[in-house]
Write a protein that holds these residues in place. Structure first.
Motif, PDB file in Angstrom:
ATOM      1  N   ILE A 272       0.836  -1.202   0.000  1.00 16.95           N
ATOM      2  CA  ILE A 272       0.000   0.000   0.000  1.00 16.95           C
ATOM      3  C   ILE A 272       0.871   1.253   0.000  1.00 16.95           C
ATOM      4  O   ILE A 272       0.636   2.206  -0.753  1.00 16.95           O
ATOM      5  N   LEU A 273       1.898   1.262   0.837  1.00 13.91           N
ATOM      6  CA  LEU A 273       2.798   2.410   0.906  1.00 13.91           C
ATOM      7  C   LEU A 273       3.620   2.557  -0.375  1.00 13.91           C
ATOM      8  O   LEU A 273       3.859   3.685  -0.845  1.00 13.91           O
ATOM      9  N   ALA A 274       4.049   1.431  -0.941  1.00 14.12           N
ATOM     10  CA  ALA A 274       4.825   1.491  -2.175  1.00 14.12           C
ATOM     11  C   ALA A 274       4.027   2.167  -3.283  1.00 14.12           C
ATOM     12  O   ALA A 274       4.550   3.018  -4.018  1.00 14.12           O
ATOM     13  N   ALA A 275       2.746   1.805  -3.401  1.00 16.01           N
ATOM     14  CA  ALA A 275       1.905   2.374  -4.456  1.00 16.01           C
ATOM     15  C   ALA A 275       1.454   3.790  -4.119  1.00 16.01           C
ATOM     16  O   ALA A 275       1.533   4.696  -4.953  1.00 16.01           O
ATOM     17  N   GLY A 276       0.971   3.993  -2.894  1.00 15.79           N
ATOM     18  CA  GLY A 276       0.361   5.269  -2.549  1.00 15.79           C
ATOM     19  C   GLY A 276       1.347   6.377  -2.249  1.00 15.79           C
ATOM     20  O   GLY A 276       1.159   7.521  -2.690  1.00 15.79           O
ATOM     21  N   THR A 277       2.406   6.078  -1.512  1.00 23.52           N
ATOM     22  CA  THR A 277       3.358   7.116  -1.090  1.00 23.52           C
ATOM     23  C   THR A 277       4.546   7.236  -2.038  1.00 23.52           C
ATOM     24  O   THR A 277       5.019   8.342  -2.310  1.00 23.52           O
TER      25      THR A 277
END
Length: 433
Positions: A272-277
């Motif tokens: 999730i962090l890789a894609a979103g942030t």
């Protein structure tokens, strides 16, 4: 692998390498449920637009897994205890595993339509419960394939097999079915992946059932059978005795429940962090996931040997310290681009596997012959009781900071709390009796 003892405290014997490999292959096969069903494929499919509104479907998924977690927490110690008493630990591993195989295969019939949502959720819940039951029996068998001198190495080998099995199976289903799947295929690519996952688990679960002998409780530790509800009475007495005679084991169960949820959060929210942030594409997330599993698998094998040399507690403490440092680095370098995430994200994965493996070996070292299933059942229960920590902390910090990357601090906090609770736990404690 030449070793002494049928378990860490058992009589002298030889444990062949083939038996250790057979045991580890169950973890390799278990990747079918962990990686394909619950992480990267089926749950992603189930929360897609085809099954209804994103918020509604996600909420139902959360409630379903929550109920499954409660059932595991209530039943895992009892099922483990009863397999100890009956001397049919391998039998129940087979039963629970092949229920998961059947349930996974039935996911083929979940078509992309709102009318199939509840079938998908029901199968996911049932599979989750019985996979946890199987894991209790599987973990309890660790002492049948290792000795005090090799238990850390063997535990690390098992964990690494799970990571590597996940890599191979994800490559097969992603590049063989999902990635080239055309639109309008009625979910066939994902549904066929479930059949492959079921066959994968069913096939690689066979070696442990063939090569590892059934557990037989030592005469001194045998206990009479009681009714199902009588098992809860016995469990209450056992927990009370555990508190009186080995309080640090209770402390460890609590500490491990906290930091294990933080470890789960690293993988759960990593994508999730890789894609979103950090702006990773869907394909880049898969590539990172494969690299993360390779990193975790290799480090688990290597550091598993260190576990046997210096003991599991220093390994866990060192891994948790490394996780906290790397997590903070990801937070403070959130504007540094994808390179920063590749470096410190993979560094996080470097510590996850060793912490998980050493946690299992720590507990296995203090369990007496005849109570492995029961105590690993408690291990599963305490772990399930704490599964809300990382998601809740992640959500709270995102709300406070107003940006997704603030959730990293929530995961770091859970890991730090687990570390703080673990530090006072004595690594040299009396064996249970």
């Amino acid at each position: 692998m030449t070793a002494t003892a049928a378990g860490p405290t058992g009589p002298t014997t030889i444990i062949p390498r083939t038996r250790v490999l057979a045991w580890g292959l169950w973890d390799w096969g278990g990747a079918a449920f962990n990686a394909v069903v619950t992480t990267f494929v089926f749950t992603v499919y189930l929360t897609g637009k085809s099954f209804g509104g994103e918020a509604f479907v996600s909420a139902q998924l959360g409630w379903t897994l929550g109920v499954a977690g409660i059932l595991v927490a209530l039943l895992a110690p009892i099922t483990g205890q009863r397999s100890d008493v009956s001397g049919r630990r391998k039998f129940w591993l087979a039963v629970n595993t092949y229920i998961v195989v059947v349930v996974t295969a039935l996911m083929f019939f979940v078509e992309p339509s709102p009318s199939y949502l509840w079938l998908g959720l029901l199968l996911l819940a049932v599979g989750t419960v019985f996979f946890e039951f199987a894991s209790v029996n599987y973990n309890a068998m660790l002492t049948s394939v290792s000795t005090r001198a090799t238990i850390g190495k063997v535990s690390g080998f098992g964990w690494s097999m799970g990571y590597f099995g996940g890599i191979v199976l994800l490559l097969i289903v992603y590049f063989g079915l999902i990635h080239p799947a055309p639109d309008g295929d009625n979910g066939l690519a994902v549904r066929l992946s479930m059949l492959i996952a079921a066959a994968w688990l069913g096939l690689f679960a066979l070696p442990v059932l063939i090569a590892v002998p059934e557990y037989t409780a030592p005469a001194a530790s045998r206990r009479e059978k009681v009714s199902f509800f009588g098992s809860y009475v016995r469990l209450g007495h056992d927990i009370a005795r555990l508190w009186r005679t080995s309080r640090h084991t209770v402390y460890f169960l609590i500490a491990s429940a906290v930091f294990r949820d933080g470890l789960t959060g690293v993988f759960t929210f990593g994508g999730i962090l890789a894609a979103g942030t950090f702006g990773f594409s869907a394909g880049e997330v898969i590539i990172f996931a494969i690299a993360a599993n390779v990193t975790a698998g290799v480090s688990t094998v290597v550091i598993g040997r260190l576990d046997d040399r210096i003991g599991p507690k220093p390994v866990i403490v060192g891994a948790l310290v490394g996780l906290v440092i790397c997590g903070l680095a990801v937070f403070f370098l959130h504007d540094a681009g994808q390179t920063a995430f590749w470096v410190f994200g993979l560094a996080l994965c470097l510590f996850v596997g060793p912490a998980q493996s050493a946690s299992r070996s720590f507990l296995a070292r203090v369990i007496p012959a005849g109570r492995e299933g029961e105590v690993f059942g408690l291990y599963a229960t305490t772990g399930k009781a704490a599964t809300f920590l990382a998601p809740t902390a992640f959500a709270i910090f995102v709300t406070i900071g107003g940006a997704q990357y603030w959730g990293i601090l929530g995961i770091v906090l859970v890991l730090a709390v687990g570390l703080a609770v673990l530090i006072p736990v004595s690594a040299k404690q009396p064996e249970l009796s």
